[in-house]
Write a protein that holds these residues in place. Structure first.
Motif, PDB file in Angstrom:
ATOM      1  N   TYR A  44      34.137 -22.037 -84.386  1.00  0.00           N
ATOM      2  CA  TYR A  44      33.445 -20.942 -85.218  1.00  0.00           C
ATOM      3  C   TYR A  44      33.243 -21.199 -86.964  1.00  0.00           C
ATOM      4  O   TYR A  44      32.031 -20.832 -87.060  1.00  0.00           O
ATOM      5  N   SER A  48      29.338 -21.047 -88.226  1.00  0.00           N
ATOM      6  CA  SER A  48      29.052 -20.106 -89.330  1.00  0.00           C
ATOM      7  C   SER A  48      28.715 -20.818 -90.680  1.00  0.00           C
ATOM      8  O   SER A  48      28.388 -20.155 -91.592  1.00  0.00           O
ATOM      9  N   PHE A  62      23.408 -18.333 -84.775  1.00  0.00           N
ATOM     10  CA  PHE A  62      23.686 -18.408 -83.067  1.00  0.00           C
ATOM     11  C   PHE A  62      22.405 -19.047 -82.584  1.00  0.00           C
ATOM     12  O   PHE A  62      22.592 -19.754 -81.370  1.00  0.00           O
ATOM     13  N   PHE A  84      27.571 -10.133 -77.889  1.00  0.00           N
ATOM     14  CA  PHE A  84      28.612 -10.714 -78.689  1.00  0.00           C
ATOM     15  C   PHE A  84      29.047  -9.641 -80.057  1.00  0.00           C
ATOM     16  O   PHE A  84      30.248  -9.812 -80.527  1.00  0.00           O
ATOM     17  N   ILE A  92      28.718 -12.062 -85.794  1.00  0.00           N
ATOM     18  CA  ILE A  92      29.634 -12.127 -85.033  1.00  0.00           C
ATOM     19  C   ILE A  92      30.794 -12.655 -85.580  1.00  0.00           C
ATOM     20  O   ILE A  92      30.845 -13.728 -86.599  1.00  0.00           O
ATOM     21  N   PHE A  97      33.765 -13.259 -81.127  1.00  0.00           N
ATOM     22  CA  PHE A  97      33.223 -14.551 -80.702  1.00  0.00           C
ATOM     23  C   PHE A  97      34.193 -15.064 -79.583  1.00  0.00           C
ATOM     24  O   PHE A  97      33.806 -15.453 -78.459  1.00  0.00           O
TER      25      PHE A  97
END
Length: 216
Positions: A44, A48, A62, A84, A92, A97
């Motif tokens: 993640y 990000s 994404f 999501f 998200i 997630f």
């Protein structure tokens, strides 16, 4: 790519130290183990930080993760992002997630996958799938896979699916019909299962191995 976070915020604007107890809670609510949740946090963080880098996954990040491109629009990607983004706040968060990605885990029940797929294809949020919605999603899925199919072939596929799934002949596929159709055609659930989620260090290798954004 530089990972700018030394800690992670489970809630936007409300920093929270990630700890074992929080991983245990997420593991208890999903198909992931505690160790897999920890690995997902690392993934993640990488995602990000690819475009905006504020510790949250935005649609551009994404989209880049799935298409390797931040400018190429795709209905399929938009729909998955919206699914999501449980809080509907345009990003998200980590808990979203993990919970959403859990749908694609091999150990998640077929019933949950079928329900998720129905909502995914129900573009108008009407509770059923119409001919046009099905065609739009088929085209988007093919585009996401870089596959080009003549429109008459796509129309043939959609028409055949509608005839087989729409058991009461009202021109749309409701929840009951969809579940029955998928049970008769279990191969449809392949798109809802990512085998490598059983070993999250191998899942989405392109996310991890490629880190520079290509502006196309």
């Amino acid at each position: 790519m530089s990972i700018i976070m030394s800690c992670f915020c489970f809630r936007k604007g409300n920093p929270a130290k990630t700890n074992h107890d929080q991983f245990v809670i997420l593991a208890s609510e999903t198909s992931f183990t505690v160790n897999e949740v920890e690995a997902l946090l690392d993934l993640y963080r990488k995602l990000s930080g690819t475009v905006i880098g504020d510790g949250l996954i935005h649609k551009e990040e994404f989209q880049f993760a799935l298409l390797r491109n931040i400018s190429k629009q795709n209905l399929f990607v938009d729909r998955v992002f919206d699914m999501f983004d449980i809080k509907r706040n345009g990003v998200i968060e980590f808990t979203e997630f993990v919970r959403s990605l859990s749908i694609f885990h091999p150990n998640t029940s077929p019933e949950k996958k079928i329900e998720f797929a129905l909502v995914l294809f129900d573009l108008r949020q009407s509770g059923y799938i119409g001919h046009n919605e099905l065609k739009e999603m088929v085209l988007a899925t093919l585009t996401e896979s870089d596959v080009t199919v003549p429109d008459d072939i796509v129309e043939s596929i959609v028409g055949k699916t509608m005839r087989e799934a729409d058991s009461n002949g009202d021109g749309k596929i409701d929840g009951k019909e969809w579940k029955e159709y998928v049970r008769k055609n279990p191969s449809l659930l392949k798109m809802m299962t990512l085998p490598y989620l059983k070993d999250i260090t191998l899942a989405f290798p392109s996310f991890v191995l490629r880190t520079e954004v290509e502006h196309c």
